[in-house]
Design a protein around this motif. Sequence first.
Motif, mmCIF file in Angstrom:
data_model
loop_
_atom_site.group_PDB
_atom_site.id
_atom_site.type_symbol
_atom_site.label_atom_id
_atom_site.label_comp_id
_atom_site.label_asym_id
_atom_site.label_seq_id
_atom_site.Cartn_x
_atom_site.Cartn_y
_atom_site.Cartn_z
ATOM 1 N N GLY A 230 -7.364 8.989 -6.599
ATOM 2 C CA GLY A 230 -6.452 6.953 -6.158
ATOM 3 C C GLY A 230 -5.602 7.478 -5.608
ATOM 4 O O GLY A 230 -5.429 5.504 -5.124
ATOM 5 N N GLY A 231 -4.608 7.885 -4.996
ATOM 6 C CA GLY A 231 -3.961 7.467 -4.210
ATOM 7 C C GLY A 231 -4.649 7.220 -3.026
ATOM 8 O O GLY A 231 -4.071 6.185 -1.200
ATOM 9 N N LEU A 232 -5.462 8.390 -2.707
ATOM 10 C CA LEU A 232 -6.782 7.753 -1.580
ATOM 11 C C LEU A 232 -7.318 6.457 -1.848
ATOM 12 O O LEU A 232 -7.685 6.401 0.094
ATOM 13 N N ALA B 19 2.284 15.420 -13.012
ATOM 14 C CA ALA B 19 0.779 16.354 -13.277
ATOM 15 C C ALA B 19 1.118 18.591 -12.891
ATOM 16 O O ALA B 19 1.078 19.079 -14.162
ATOM 17 N N LEU B 20 0.902 18.052 -11.973
ATOM 18 C CA LEU B 20 1.227 20.272 -11.680
ATOM 19 C C LEU B 20 2.258 20.729 -12.181
ATOM 20 O O LEU B 20 1.796 22.251 -12.387
ATOM 21 N N LYS C 206 1.076 -1.130 -0.439
ATOM 22 C CA LYS C 206 -0.080 0.182 -0.056
ATOM 23 C C LYS C 206 0.636 1.407 0.205
ATOM 24 O O LYS C 206 0.356 1.906 -0.519
ATOM 25 N N VAL C 207 1.743 1.242 1.033
ATOM 26 C CA VAL C 207 2.436 2.395 0.373
ATOM 27 C C VAL C 207 3.110 3.070 -0.384
ATOM 28 O O VAL C 207 3.510 3.792 -0.608
ATOM 29 N N PHE C 208 3.820 2.135 -1.180
ATOM 30 C CA PHE C 208 4.252 1.661 -2.408
ATOM 31 C C PHE C 208 3.055 2.386 -3.650
ATOM 32 O O PHE C 208 3.744 2.988 -3.861
ATOM 33 N N VAL C 209 2.035 1.734 -3.636
ATOM 34 C CA VAL C 209 1.250 2.397 -4.568
ATOM 35 C C VAL C 209 0.906 3.688 -3.820
ATOM 36 O O VAL C 209 0.166 5.096 -5.018
ATOM 37 N N TYR C 210 0.808 4.052 -2.853
ATOM 38 C CA TYR C 210 0.228 6.027 -2.456
ATOM 39 C C TYR C 210 1.157 6.477 -3.160
ATOM 40 O O TYR C 210 0.638 7.797 -3.309
ATOM 41 N N ALA C 211 1.701 5.941 -2.338
ATOM 42 C CA ALA C 211 3.523 7.209 -3.103
ATOM 43 C C ALA C 211 3.574 7.370 -4.030
ATOM 44 O O ALA C 211 3.725 8.263 -5.159
ATOM 45 N N ALA C 212 3.895 6.579 -4.945
ATOM 46 C CA ALA C 212 3.195 6.383 -6.340
ATOM 47 C C ALA C 212 2.551 7.582 -7.306
ATOM 48 O O ALA C 212 2.892 8.148 -7.966
ATOM 49 N N ALA C 213 1.176 7.403 -6.426
ATOM 50 C CA ALA C 213 0.001 7.869 -7.136
ATOM 51 C C ALA C 213 -0.064 9.432 -6.959
ATOM 52 O O ALA C 213 -0.255 9.958 -8.282
ATOM 53 N N TYR C 214 1.074 10.296 -5.611
ATOM 54 C CA TYR C 214 1.061 11.559 -5.662
ATOM 55 C C TYR C 214 2.424 11.840 -6.479
ATOM 56 O O TYR C 214 2.555 13.295 -6.310
ATOM 57 N N LEU C 215 3.267 11.296 -6.886
ATOM 58 C CA LEU C 215 4.318 11.859 -7.571
ATOM 59 C C LEU C 215 4.093 11.907 -9.134
ATOM 60 O O LEU C 215 4.013 12.588 -9.908
#
Length: 423
Positions: free
Chosen positions: A412-414, A322-323, A308-317
């Motif tokens: 998606g990260g949330l 994009a920003l 989970k921690v990897f997927v969460y961090a990946a989404a926010y990267l």
Amino acid sequence: MTAPALPAAFTPFAEPRRKVPARWITLFATAWLGIWMAQLTPIQLLLPKQIGELFTTTDWVSTVVAFGIISGIAGACALIVYPVTGALSDRTTSRFGRRRPWIFIGTLVFAISLFLLGIQTTIAGVGVFWSLALSGFCIVSAAITATISDQVPVNQRGFVSGWVSAPQAVGTVLGIVLVLTLVLSTFVGYALMAVLLIVLVMPFLLLIPDEVLPRVLRAPFTFGSLVRGFWINPIRFPDFGWTLLGRILVNLGNALGTTLLLYFLMYGLGRGKSAEDDLLLLTMIYLVFFIAAALGFGKLSDRIGQRKVFVYAAAYLQALAALLLAFVPALPVAMAAAGLLGLGYGCFMAVDQALATQVLPDSHSRGKDLGIMNIATAVPQAFAPLLGAFVVAALGGFTALFICSAIAAALGGLAILPIKGVR
């Protein structure tokens, strides 16, 4: 009449325990290289180029919309083909195994459709044959993805899933390099992708064994049971539901940020003459970070038993990348964003694929359930050009597009946080 007896040692649908060897992984990765090259080179380069040649209008927004509509129609086909292929492969009793016949069928449909796509001279023809090509992609990828759950143990799935992801980046770059450096026509580009698809998938198909399903264990098949199988109750299976939602949102965010990248370079940054070369440069940067993240973080997640921690961090990267594109639209910033996007999406593709195999409701329906999961990868990518074209045309250009990309990835990260059955 009694059912035939099974060997005492036969344990159908059991979780695999023995690690797959390097030979298995090599052939698996080679097959995915052909699959991704045949799908992503058209999306990134050949299809927009072909539509631009057929569209006589000088209004580039109309060209983007046409590309979006064709991709959306193909995405609707993927919505059906993925789970149907998975469900049928779960019930296949061929002497060649459950998955191999569908890998063969999908490869054949995909390759023939790409070849015929290259000779189309109308927008309607392009739409029909791209939809058939994407359907072939769905068939072969649904069947070959199911081999992970069938043959790879849980503590190796992060690393093996990295070899689904790494060829994605390599395939995109290699396909674009071949088309651009050889100065290939649209038709020859499609034909080359079709040939490479067959050449690269065949070794896995011919050399990797696939367990045969005894007829006595084949689940009863009716149209009603097939349709009902498409619905997996997210209340009864919440981990599956949250994983699916997270995958849809992150892939949508990624697709919004990448599928119109050529148009962003041409019209957002005003680099019409060098846009194809710029696209190749950004893709190369993306490639390096994507491969490193997919293989490195996939293996690390296996080692520490965390997903989970990897997927969460990946989404926010991905959201951060994009920003950057939204608020600082310049080529050097786009290069930095490409690195961040590769790092985030490479990690996501490897670890989330491993996560998905651990939240399946029933070992008897792995192919169908992973087919549903795969919808969350292919369909956002297919619909993103249409949605992205609408955002660009109606909501504020490319800035709005990349903001939407960041929002989707962050949500998606949330969605990963409520998952309880996997760490």
